[in-house]
Scaffold this active site. Structure first.
Site, PDB file in Angstrom:
ATOM      1  CB  SER A 145      32.693 -22.782 -19.198  1.00 40.61           C
ATOM      2  OG  SER A 145      31.232 -22.354 -18.625  1.00 40.61           O
ATOM      3  CD  GLN A 186      28.967 -19.341 -17.809  1.00 42.58           C
ATOM      4  OE1 GLN A 186      27.764 -19.316 -17.278  1.00 42.58           O
ATOM      5  NE2 GLN A 186      30.013 -20.227 -17.381  1.00 42.58           N
ATOM      6  CG  HIS A 236      23.157 -17.559 -18.507  1.00 42.09           C
ATOM      7  ND1 HIS A 236      23.932 -18.697 -18.102  1.00 42.09           N
ATOM      8  CD2 HIS A 236      23.978 -16.614 -17.684  1.00 42.09           C
ATOM      9  CE1 HIS A 236      24.864 -18.516 -17.416  1.00 42.09           C
ATOM     10  NE2 HIS A 236      24.877 -17.278 -16.929  1.00 42.09           N
ATOM     11  CE  LYS A 267      22.780 -19.179 -13.969  1.00 35.97           C
ATOM     12  NZ  LYS A 267      23.918 -19.887 -14.140  1.00 35.97           N
ATOM     13  CD  GLU A 324      25.064 -14.895 -14.591  1.00 39.28           C
ATOM     14  OE1 GLU A 324      24.568 -15.825 -14.441  1.00 39.28           O
ATOM     15  OE2 GLU A 324      26.278 -14.701 -14.823  1.00 39.28           O
ATOM     16  CG  HIS A 334      28.952 -14.219 -18.702  1.00 42.15           C
ATOM     17  ND1 HIS A 334      27.789 -14.559 -19.592  1.00 42.15           N
ATOM     18  CD2 HIS A 334      28.656 -15.047 -17.524  1.00 42.15           C
ATOM     19  CE1 HIS A 334      27.069 -15.473 -18.801  1.00 42.15           C
ATOM     20  NE2 HIS A 334      27.781 -15.907 -17.623  1.00 42.15           N
ATOM     21  NE  ARG A 358      29.195 -25.084 -18.262  1.00 44.77           N
ATOM     22  CZ  ARG A 358      28.029 -25.661 -17.760  1.00 44.77           C
ATOM     23  NH1 ARG A 358      27.400 -26.591 -18.483  1.00 44.77           N
ATOM     24  NH2 ARG A 358      27.709 -25.560 -16.466  1.00 44.77           N
ATOM     25  CE  LYS A 396      30.646 -28.493 -15.112  1.00 42.02           C
ATOM     26  NZ  LYS A 396      29.796 -27.435 -14.249  1.00 42.02           N
TER      27      LYS A 396
END
Length: 445
Positions: A132, A134, A136, A159, A161, A299, A318, A324
């Site tokens: 997706s 999205q 964070h 989050k 990453e 991203h 998302r 979802k």
């Protein structure tokens, strides 16, 4: 006659029990810690729909399962997050429970700062179709979202990453430059129609050097218009765009982004994310290259396989390319709207056969270790725990001065306590490939 011997001196009275139990500032230092041992882990597999299926998935091969050829094997999770916690292979105890009883394995600095838990989550991803669009949330927003909707936002942590490509890896990351966005508006009228004449005009008048809140406000307004367009308008725009690109592909070579649009539409029909992808940087990583993603940055991973490390969290907001739950309003309001191509990391040699990927986040760093046949690689003790994942080959891991090492093969995962020296050696004709995740060494400086 000899004098009798003098009487023995009186024995000192014992100190009260409370005094003997009280710590003294001049007390002897504690005895040395017992020699550390490595813990073999069993790790969770996530079967998200976008994952590669059966033994075509690296995740399935590493997990040493007899994979179902029809089932997706998307992510291997290594850590303590409750959505996919690792367990000790020998007795099935949760790694998080073991750490709670053995805080010294984290090292005092890590235990004090991160509450006696592993601060990073280590993963392997096998991506067959786009994840997706999205972002964070940062720590503050994560706490708010978790309090409001704990069933959707699973924890209160941020989050950040980093993804390290194992195969060629494609992703969308961050907003494209103003000049690229202007080119999109000039050549893709379907997007211009959804954004609207006013916002499109403001985007077209932006200068690369403008910067500041006005550019952010303009980009945010245009992006929100696109993402909140009605389903019928989005469906019509995508249909027109796909039809036009299919015709034009017969007389010219489509751009990379135009080809990406066709690919995404085959995966997610009538999804606004097909159009939103045009707003972002299109990143192609070669094996060994990495990108990192901070809080509130848009991203989407598109295809390929990678090592991923992040702060211990599963918070995802998302807004496209997904069946979802979508939280479009939150996503559009939280983004930084920075326009810059992401920094690509290639790892820095820290010793022979070891390269380190160091993102600007305290919780984690990743080492890539390649141990040639017949050679010994010594990993010096660090003040934090480490996770070692054997990606390929066979060999041995030896902790501290223990005479017996642990045999290691593809898919084996080991937890290594803080302040533990590890010796890596390979056996057989091929090199042993490992990845080590640990707390960012910069956080101890």
């Amino acid at each position: 006659m000899e004098d009798p011997p003098p009487p023995p001196p009186p024995e000192p009275e014992p100190e009260p029990a409370a005094a003997s139990a009280s710590p003294r500032r001049d007390a002897e230092p504690p005895p040395p810690q017992p020699r550390r041992r490595l813990l073999r882990l069993r790790c969770a597999v996530q079967h998200y729909e976008w994952g590669r299926r059966g033994d075509a998935s690296l995740v399935a091969r590493l997990a040493a399962q007899d994979p179902d050829p029809a089932r997706p094997y998307a992510e291997l999770w290594i850590g303590t997050h409750p959505s996919g916690p690792s367990t000790l292979l020998d007795d099935g105890e949760l790694l998080g429970d073991w750490l709670a009883r053995n805080l010294d394995a984290l090292g005092p600095a890590v235990a004090a700062r991160w509450g006696g838990d592993l601060p990073f989550l280590f993963k392997v991803l096998s991506v067959a179709k786009a994840l997706s669009i999205q972002a964070h949330p940062d720590k503050k927003l994560a706490e708010v979202l978790h309090a409001l909707r704990p069933s959707t936002y699973k924890d209160d942590n941020h989050k950040p990453e980093m993804a390290i490509a194992i195969t060629e890896f494609r992703a969308l990351c961050g907003f494209a430059t103003s000049e690229e966005l202007k080119d999109i508006l000039r050549t893709v009228p379907e997007v211009e129609g959804l954004v609207g004449h006013e916002d499109a005009g403001k985007l077209m008048s932006m200068k690369e050097y403008d910067g500041g809140s006005e550019v952010k406000s303009t980009l945010q307004s245009a992006f929100a218009k696109l993402m909140t367009a009605s389903k019928d308008m989005v469906s019509e725009a995508i249909s027109k765009l796909i039809s036009r690109l299919n015709i034009e592909s017969k007389i010219r070579t489509l751009t990379d982004k135009e080809q990406l649009v066709l690919s995404l539409e085959r995966q997610y029909q009538e999804d606004v994310g097909v159009l939103a992808a045009l707003f972002f940087n299109y990143v192609k990583l070669s094996p060994g290259e990495a990108l990192y993603i901070g809080a509130n940055e848009p991203h989407a991973y598109l295809s390929g396989e990678c090592i991923e490390c992040m702060a211990t969290s599963d918070n995802v907001v998302r807004a496209g390319l997904t069946p979802k739950y979508r939280d479009v309003q939150t996503l559009c309001s939280m983004l930084t709207y920075k326009q810059a191509f992401p920094e690509i990391l290639r790892g820095v040699p820290v010793q022979s056969h070891v390269r380190r990927y160091t993102p600007p986040f305290d919780e984690f760093e990743v080492d890539s270790c390649l141990v040639p046949p017949g050679e010994l690689v010594l990993i010096s003790p660090v003040p934090s725990p480490s996770i070692f994942l054997v990606m390929a080959g066979e060999g041995e891991l030896q902790a501290d001065s223990l005479s017996d090492g642990e045999k290691a093969k593809e898919g084996d995962v080991f937890f290594v306590p803080a302040y533990t020296e590890v010796k890596l050696s390979s056996c057989g004709p091929e090199s042993m490939k490992l990845y080590r995740a640990g707390v960012n060494s910069r956080s101890f400086n």
